[in-house]
Scaffold this active site. Structure first.
Site, PDB file in Angstrom:
ATOM      1  N   TYR A 255       0.809  -1.219   0.000  1.00  0.00           N
ATOM      2  CA  TYR A 255       0.000   0.000   0.000  1.00  0.00           C
ATOM      3  C   TYR A 255       0.845   1.272   0.000  1.00  0.00           C
ATOM      4  O   TYR A 255       1.680   1.492   0.872  1.00  0.00           O
ATOM      5  CB  TYR A 255      -0.912  -0.008   1.225  1.00  0.00           C
ATOM      6  CG  TYR A 255      -2.019   1.019   1.200  1.00  0.00           C
ATOM      7  CD1 TYR A 255      -3.118   0.871   0.369  1.00  0.00           C
ATOM      8  CD2 TYR A 255      -1.978   2.138   2.038  1.00  0.00           C
ATOM      9  CE1 TYR A 255      -4.149   1.794   0.359  1.00  0.00           C
ATOM     10  CE2 TYR A 255      -3.006   3.060   2.050  1.00  0.00           C
ATOM     11  CZ  TYR A 255      -4.085   2.895   1.197  1.00  0.00           C
ATOM     12  OH  TYR A 255      -5.096   3.815   1.200  1.00  0.00           O
TER      13      TYR A 255
ATOM     14  N   SER B 248       1.129  -7.762   1.641  1.00  0.00           N
ATOM     15  CA  SER B 248       0.111  -6.818   2.087  1.00  0.00           C
ATOM     16  C   SER B 248      -0.840  -6.497   0.925  1.00  0.00           C
ATOM     17  O   SER B 248      -1.486  -7.390   0.382  1.00  0.00           O
ATOM     18  CB  SER B 248       0.773  -5.568   2.667  1.00  0.00           C
ATOM     19  OG  SER B 248      -0.172  -4.764   3.328  1.00  0.00           O
ATOM     20  N   GLN B 249      -0.936  -5.221   0.498  1.00  0.00           N
ATOM     21  CA  GLN B 249      -1.775  -4.914  -0.658  1.00  0.00           C
ATOM     22  C   GLN B 249      -1.367  -5.758  -1.855  1.00  0.00           C
ATOM     23  O   GLN B 249      -2.222  -6.257  -2.603  1.00  0.00           O
ATOM     24  CB  GLN B 249      -1.654  -3.437  -1.016  1.00  0.00           C
ATOM     25  CG  GLN B 249      -2.378  -3.059  -2.304  1.00  0.00           C
ATOM     26  CD  GLN B 249      -2.136  -1.626  -2.719  1.00  0.00           C
ATOM     27  OE1 GLN B 249      -2.984  -0.780  -2.539  1.00  0.00           O
ATOM     28  NE2 GLN B 249      -0.955  -1.343  -3.264  1.00  0.00           N
TER      29      GLN B 249
ATOM     30  N   ASP C 266      -0.320  -8.986  13.911  1.00  0.00           N
ATOM     31  CA  ASP C 266      -0.531  -8.000  12.847  1.00  0.00           C
ATOM     32  C   ASP C 266      -1.743  -7.133  13.164  1.00  0.00           C
ATOM     33  O   ASP C 266      -2.867  -7.641  13.263  1.00  0.00           O
ATOM     34  CB  ASP C 266      -0.725  -8.744  11.521  1.00  0.00           C
ATOM     35  CG  ASP C 266      -0.634  -7.850  10.301  1.00  0.00           C
ATOM     36  OD1 ASP C 266      -0.796  -6.627  10.434  1.00  0.00           O
ATOM     37  OD2 ASP C 266      -0.396  -8.394   9.200  1.00  0.00           O
TER      38      ASP C 266
ATOM     39  N   HIS D 178       2.999  -6.808  11.055  1.00  0.00           N
ATOM     40  CA  HIS D 178       2.734  -6.812   9.618  1.00  0.00           C
ATOM     41  C   HIS D 178       3.986  -7.048   8.778  1.00  0.00           C
ATOM     42  O   HIS D 178       3.879  -7.355   7.591  1.00  0.00           O
ATOM     43  CB  HIS D 178       2.062  -5.496   9.215  1.00  0.00           C
ATOM     44  CG  HIS D 178       1.430  -5.526   7.876  1.00  0.00           C
ATOM     45  ND1 HIS D 178       0.520  -6.498   7.493  1.00  0.00           N
ATOM     46  CD2 HIS D 178       1.585  -4.721   6.780  1.00  0.00           C
ATOM     47  CE1 HIS D 178       0.127  -6.283   6.254  1.00  0.00           C
ATOM     48  NE2 HIS D 178       0.769  -5.217   5.796  1.00  0.00           N
TER      49      HIS D 178
END
Length: 328
Positions: free
Chosen positions: A92, A187-188, A274, A304
Site C-alpha cells: 500500500y 500486504s496490498q 498484525d 505486519h
C-alpha cells in the site's frame, strides 16, 4: 505487541460467510473485456543501463485499465530459453521504486516483473511512476474510499484490472515461459495477487500472497485497529447511511471471494500480531482457497512485517519445487 485476533487453532477452522453479489463473475468478465477492448497498444520494454550489469534490466510500460499506461520493471538473467517468471505486486502506497531494490528472484533464475500501482508510490520506498487519471467522488485521504459508492467506480477495479492486463502482456514476452508464471506480493500486493489468481484461473502456475490485505472487508473494517482499513471506518462515520452501498461495492473486491475461484497452488503467510491485516482475514481467504495444494506459514510473534527475507527463502524453496527443473 499482543496477539491481535483469534487463537491459532480457531483461525485454522475460521470459515465465515462472505457476501458475494449474484453478478460477481459477470461484473469481472465485463470489466476485463472492456479493458482489453480499450487497447492502449502493446507493452513496451526499454533496456536500462546502470550499476546492475550481470542481469538484464528493462523499463516496462503496458496498457492497463482503460488502456491507461502503467509502469513496471523487468529484471532477468540473460537466457536463450524462456524462463519461469514471477510477477510481483506492491504494498500500500509503495511504487515500483528502483530496480536494485528487488534482485532476489532474478538472481535465482527467474524473470522478475514488478508492477507499479497506479496513483500510489509516495508513502514509502523510492517512488512510483504511474498516474491514475480517473477521478472519484468524496473520499478519505488514501485509496480505500475512492469511488467506494459504486463498484464500477471503485479504485481497486482499476488496480486489479491492471494486474490482469500485466499478465496478458507478460505471457507474450519471448523470454517468458508462459506455462510457468507465478504471482506474489506482500500486504496490498498479496491481496492483488490473490484477486488476480481468482480472475485468471489456470493461466498462472502458483500464487504467493504474503500477509495479504483486502480480505474479509466486513470483519476487517469493523475490527482492524490500524490503517488503512480505518479509512473506510472514517468515511462511514461521516457518510452516515452509506453502509449498505459501501459494503456492496467492497463485496466485488474481497480476496476471500476471489480465493474460491483460484486454481493455482498457493503459499500464504500470516502474522499473528498484525494490527494492519487481521490474521482472521487472511485465514478467511486461505480456508476458502480452491486449490487443495495450499500452505500457510505462520509467524506467531511478528506484526505486519511477517517473515521478511526468512519468508522469501521459504517462498523460493516452495516455488522452485514447482517451477524449476530438477527441483520437483
Amino acid at each position: 505487541m499482543p496477539l491481535t485476533d483469534l487463537p491459532l487453532e480457531e483461525l485454522r477452522e475460521f470459515r465465515p460467510p462472505i457476501t458475494e453479489p449474484d453478478d460477481f463473475d459477470a461484473f469481472w468478465r465485463a470489466t476485463l473485456a472492456e479493458a482489453r477492448a480499450a487497447g492502449g497498444g502493446r507493452a513496451e520494454l526499454s533496456r536500462v543501463d546502470g550499476p546492475i550489469n550481470r542481469l538484464v534490466v528493462e523499463d516496462l510500460t503496458f496498457p492497463g485499465f482503460g488502456g491507461d499506461p502503467v509502469k513496471g520493471w523487468v529484471v532477468r538473467p540473460e537466457s536463450d530459453a524462456p524462463l519461469p517468471t514471477v510477477i510481483e505486486l506492491v504494498g500500500y502506497n509503495g511504487g515500483r521504486g528502483l530496480p536494485a531494490e528487488r534482485l532476489h528472484w532474478a538472481a535465482s533464475g527467474y524473470v522478475h516483473v514488478v508492477m507499479d500501482t497506479r496513483g500510489q508510490g509516495s508513502g514509502w520506498g523510492n517512488g512510483g511512476d504511474t498516474a491514475d487519471p480517473h477521478g472519484s467522488g468524496p473520499a478519505v485521504p488514501g485509496f480505500m474510499t475512492r469511488g467506494i459508492e459504486r463498484p464500477e467506480d471503485y479504485y481497486y477495479r482499476r488496480v486489479y484490472t491492471d494486474a490482469v492486463r500485466l499478465l496478458d502482456a507478460v505471457a507474450e514476452m519471448p523470454f517468458v515461459d508462459r506455462d510457468r508464471i507465478a504471482l506474489t506480493g506482500a500486504s496490498q500486493g498479496g491481496g492483488i495477487a490473490l484477486a488476480t489468481a481468482g480472475l485468471v484461473g489456470e493461466r498462472v502456475r502458483a500464487v504467493m500472497p504474503d500477509v495479504p490485505f483486502l480480505c474479509h472487508f466486513q470483519r476487517s473494517v469493523l475490527l482492524t485497529p490500524d490503517q488503512p482499513f480505518m479509512e473506510i471506518t472514517r468515511y462511514l462515520a461521516v457518510h452516515r447511511g452509506s453502509e449498505e452501498d459501501v459494503f456492496r461495492t467492497l463485496s466485488y473486491f474481497d480476496g476471500a471471494a476471489f480465493a474460491t475461484r483460484a486454481a493455482a497452488p498457493a503459499f500464504f503467510s500470516v502474522a499473528l500480531m498484525d494490527g494492519i491485516v487481521l490474521p482472521s482475514s487472511v485465514f478467511a481467504a486461505f480456508n476458502r482457497y480452491a486449490s487443495p495444494d495450499r500452505e500457510i506459514a505462520v509467524y506467531t510473534f511478528n506484526g505486519h512485517e511477517g517473515g521478511q527475507l526468512h519468508h522469501w527463502q521459504r517462498q523460493a524453496a516452495w516455488l522452485g519445487a514447482r517451477l524449476l527443473p530438477g527441483n520437483g
